[in-house]
Design an enzyme around this catalytic site. Structure first.
Site, PDB file in Angstrom:
ATOM      1  N   LYS A   1      -2.055  17.048  -8.042  1.00  0.00           N
ATOM      2  CA  LYS A   1      -2.896  15.861  -8.021  1.00  0.00           C
ATOM      3  C   LYS A   1      -3.834  15.952  -9.215  1.00  0.00           C
ATOM      4  O   LYS A   1      -4.309  17.047  -9.554  1.00  0.00           O
ATOM      5  CB  LYS A   1      -3.704  15.810  -6.719  1.00  0.00           C
TER       6      LYS A   1
ATOM      7  N   TRP B   1      -2.885  10.072  -0.659  1.00  0.00           N
ATOM      8  CA  TRP B   1      -3.731   9.347   0.292  1.00  0.00           C
ATOM      9  C   TRP B   1      -5.234   9.458  -0.006  1.00  0.00           C
ATOM     10  O   TRP B   1      -6.053   9.373   0.892  1.00  0.00           O
ATOM     11  CB  TRP B   1      -3.470   9.806   1.737  1.00  0.00           C
ATOM     12  N   HIS B   2      -5.576   9.656  -1.264  1.00  0.00           N
ATOM     13  CA  HIS B   2      -6.985   9.816  -1.632  1.00  0.00           C
ATOM     14  C   HIS B   2      -7.516   8.582  -2.359  1.00  0.00           C
ATOM     15  O   HIS B   2      -8.370   8.693  -3.236  1.00  0.00           O
ATOM     16  CB  HIS B   2      -7.173  11.061  -2.503  1.00  0.00           C
ATOM     17  N   TYR B   3      -7.028   7.415  -1.998  1.00  0.00           N
ATOM     18  CA  TYR B   3      -7.485   6.184  -2.644  1.00  0.00           C
ATOM     19  C   TYR B   3      -8.946   5.924  -2.276  1.00  0.00           C
ATOM     20  O   TYR B   3      -9.426   6.311  -1.203  1.00  0.00           O
ATOM     21  CB  TYR B   3      -6.592   5.005  -2.255  1.00  0.00           C
ATOM     22  N   HIS B   4      -9.652   5.256  -3.182  1.00  0.00           N
ATOM     23  CA  HIS B   4     -11.083   5.038  -3.014  1.00  0.00           C
ATOM     24  C   HIS B   4     -11.512   3.860  -3.875  1.00  0.00           C
ATOM     25  O   HIS B   4     -10.734   3.323  -4.652  1.00  0.00           O
ATOM     26  CB  HIS B   4     -11.872   6.297  -3.401  1.00  0.00           C
TER      27      HIS B   4
END
Length: 553
Positions: A395, A491-494
């Site tokens: 990532k 799944w670390h969208y922000h």
């Protein structure tokens, strides 16, 4: 192995790669008894059609639960969660149910709600008390210094550390490394991802073992567990409560210069009945619905770009141009192999943090597939074979590439449309190239030799599933193409309501009194290797800050 079996295995593993490394077990996870504090959690159908509170929190997720628990120490709090409780769902509560939770989805009430970005990358969001902390891979690590320096908030670092510790005492555990995670640790050190920092919850360059929200028995703990710290007499939690909009009223200009004030919310229960939750004097509505849910709810409430809201026929309460802008998702790239040795289930436990802005992680699982040859040669009930699969992924820090969110419907239950624009900024692509090259170095390390198959005449090779790394890993163009072709999410969208654009440094919505946002939609950068630690800290931190703020006035 026949070509037909190869295709079947590939199909199964591709699903695995799309959703992230996980585990499927032939043993059904055991149900978990709801904890004692759940007595103040009630189905929304049991709530009055109208009631008043000091604080109304929309979203019982990663930040919302610790925020509610903290504010309830002194004030009457309503926490509204659109999903149900996790404790009566064995797959949600079990390490071995991770993949099943992400794949067993429906339109309106599954714990995970799937969505696909406009680029075609599958993703998921939490729809259960605990939010995404109740459906994720459980890795726990604090934020990096760059996050605190660039987040736009004026942090009190003493309170930050106290808030992290408050979370960690309740739900964070030291994982026990087994075969694959130990090999990854050794490989990272062998290729120079130094120093070895041992077990630590801090973000440190080098190789480390992080925390886990799964205990030694494989039972999940999430932000929902933090509700045990709530003051029972001051808190009510409504599940299956779908908030449709924030109620706003015009007002004379306040000291902050606002002409609009939040006065409550409208939500619907499972039977379709409407409820009004209203705030008392000096109260607040707080949106903690996440990076998709919060900007979506802002737009549906009439807060956003005037011209855009008008195209949907939504009455404009406040022209706020950047709602739904500055949305980010950290791309994930990697490879998977079938090892020649038995393998345990392991989610992320070890991470390599490089100076170049890449985070290297790994997972292993055992996936079932039914052999088509069994029915031909064996006249017996078919039972699946179990194939070990290991994954190495990277990532990138940031990211810098910027996306956007817009409505797909005026029905709040329907996912908004989101485009993340992966790798649109060259800096992100460069970091991915550097990170995937590190994966190549890991595969060439001595620590990985036991995971190669022996071929004729003594040679060894990996058996890849999915796309392997390019042979020429020195070629920047080839590696960049690999990054683009294999991009997926971690799944670390922000973002979507970021600090300085939509909210101020106190996370109050610009131009609206009594409305605040406390979740990852305010972030312009992902905190460290995994955001859940910092989101839970944020909930506790902001709760303490708000209590102090009330005491001053």
């Amino acid at each position: 192995m026949s070509k037909r079996m190869d295709r079947y295995l590939l199909y199964t593993v591709v699903l695995l790669l799309l959703l992230g490394a996980a585990s499927l077990s032939n043993a059904r996870p055991r149900a978990n008894r709801p904890p004692n504090f759940m007595r103040f959690v009630t189905n929304a159908t049991d709530f009055a059609s109208e009631d008043y509170y000091d604080y109304i929190i929309v979203g019982g997720g990663t930040a919302g639960c610790p925020l509610a628990a903290t504010l309830s120490q002194s004030f009457r709090v309503l926490l509204l969660e659109r999903g149900g409780v996790p404790y009566n769902r064995p797959n949600v509560m079990s390490h071995d149910g991770f993949l099943t939770t992400l794949t067993d989805v429906n339109s309106f009430d599954s714990p995970a709600q799937s969505f696909v970005s406009e680029e075609g990358v599958p993703n998921a969001r939490g729809r259960v008390l605990g939010g995404s902390s109740a459906i994720n891979a459980g890795f726990y690590s604090r934020a990096d210094k760059q996050f605190f320096d660039n987040s736009g908030l004026d942090w009190d670092l003493t309170t930050v550390n106290q808030s992290y510790e408050w979370v960690e005492r309740a739900i964070v555990f030291r994982p026990q490394l087994r075969t694959w995670q130990s090999a990854i640790r050794d490989a990272l050190l062998e290729i120079g991802v130094h120093p070895f920092n041992g077990f630590t919850l801090e973000h440190k360059v080098g190789t480390k073992i992080g925390g886990s929200t799964f205990d030694r028995g494989g039972r999940r703990h999430s932000s929902a567990d933090l509700l045990r710290y709530a003051r029972n007499s001051n808190i009510r939690v409504a599940v299956y409560a779908t908030v449709e909009r924030v109620l706003l009223a015009s007002s004379s200009p306040s000291d902050s210069g606002c002409n609009v004030s939040a006065i409550g919310v409208v939500y619907r229960d499972q039977l379709g009945r409407y409820h009004h939750a209203m705030i008392r004097d000096r109260g607040e509505v707080i949106l903690s619905a996440g990076s998709l849910g919060t900007p979506q709810l802002m737009l549906l409430s009439g807060i956003g770009p005037r011209s855009y809201l008008s195209t949907w026929g939504i009455p404009v309460a406040l022209d706020l141009p950047n709602v739904g802008d500055f949305v980010y998702d950290n791309p994930r790239n990697g490879i998977s192999i079938v090892p020649p040795v038995p393998m345990e289930n392991s989610l992320i436990q070890v991470v390599g943090i490089t100076e170049e802005g890449a985070f290297l992680e790994a997972a292993s699982t055992v996936i079932p597939f039914a052999s088509p040859l069994r029915s031909v040669f064996i006249r017996a009930p078919a039972s699946p074979l179990y194939v070990p699969v290991t994954t190495i992924m990277e990532k990138i820090l940031g990211p810098v590439s910027v996306g956007s969110l817009r409505l797909a419907s005026t029905d709040v239950r329907i996912n908004p449309v989101v485009r993340f624009n992966y790798f649109s900024d060259p800096q992100d692509l460069e970091r991915c190239v550097n990170g995937t090259r590190k994966i190549g170095e890991i595969l060439r390390s001595r620590a990985m030799q036991d995971f190669m198959f022996r071929e004729w005449f003594g040679s060894r090779r990996f058996r890849f599933v999915g796309v392997p790394l390019p042979l020429d890993q020195s070629n920047d163009l080839v590696m960049a193409d690999f990054c683009r072709r294999t991009v997926s999410t971690i799944w670390h969208y922000h973002g979507g309501c970021v600090v300085g654009k939509v909210v101020n440094s106190d996370l109050k919505v610009n131009g609206v009194d009594s409305l605040r946002i406390v979740d990852g939609s305010t972030f312009n950068i992902s905190p460290g290797t995994n955001p859940q630690a910092t989101l839970m800290m944020l909930g506790r931190y902001m709760g303490l800050q708000m209590l102090r703020e009330r005491m001053r006035y």
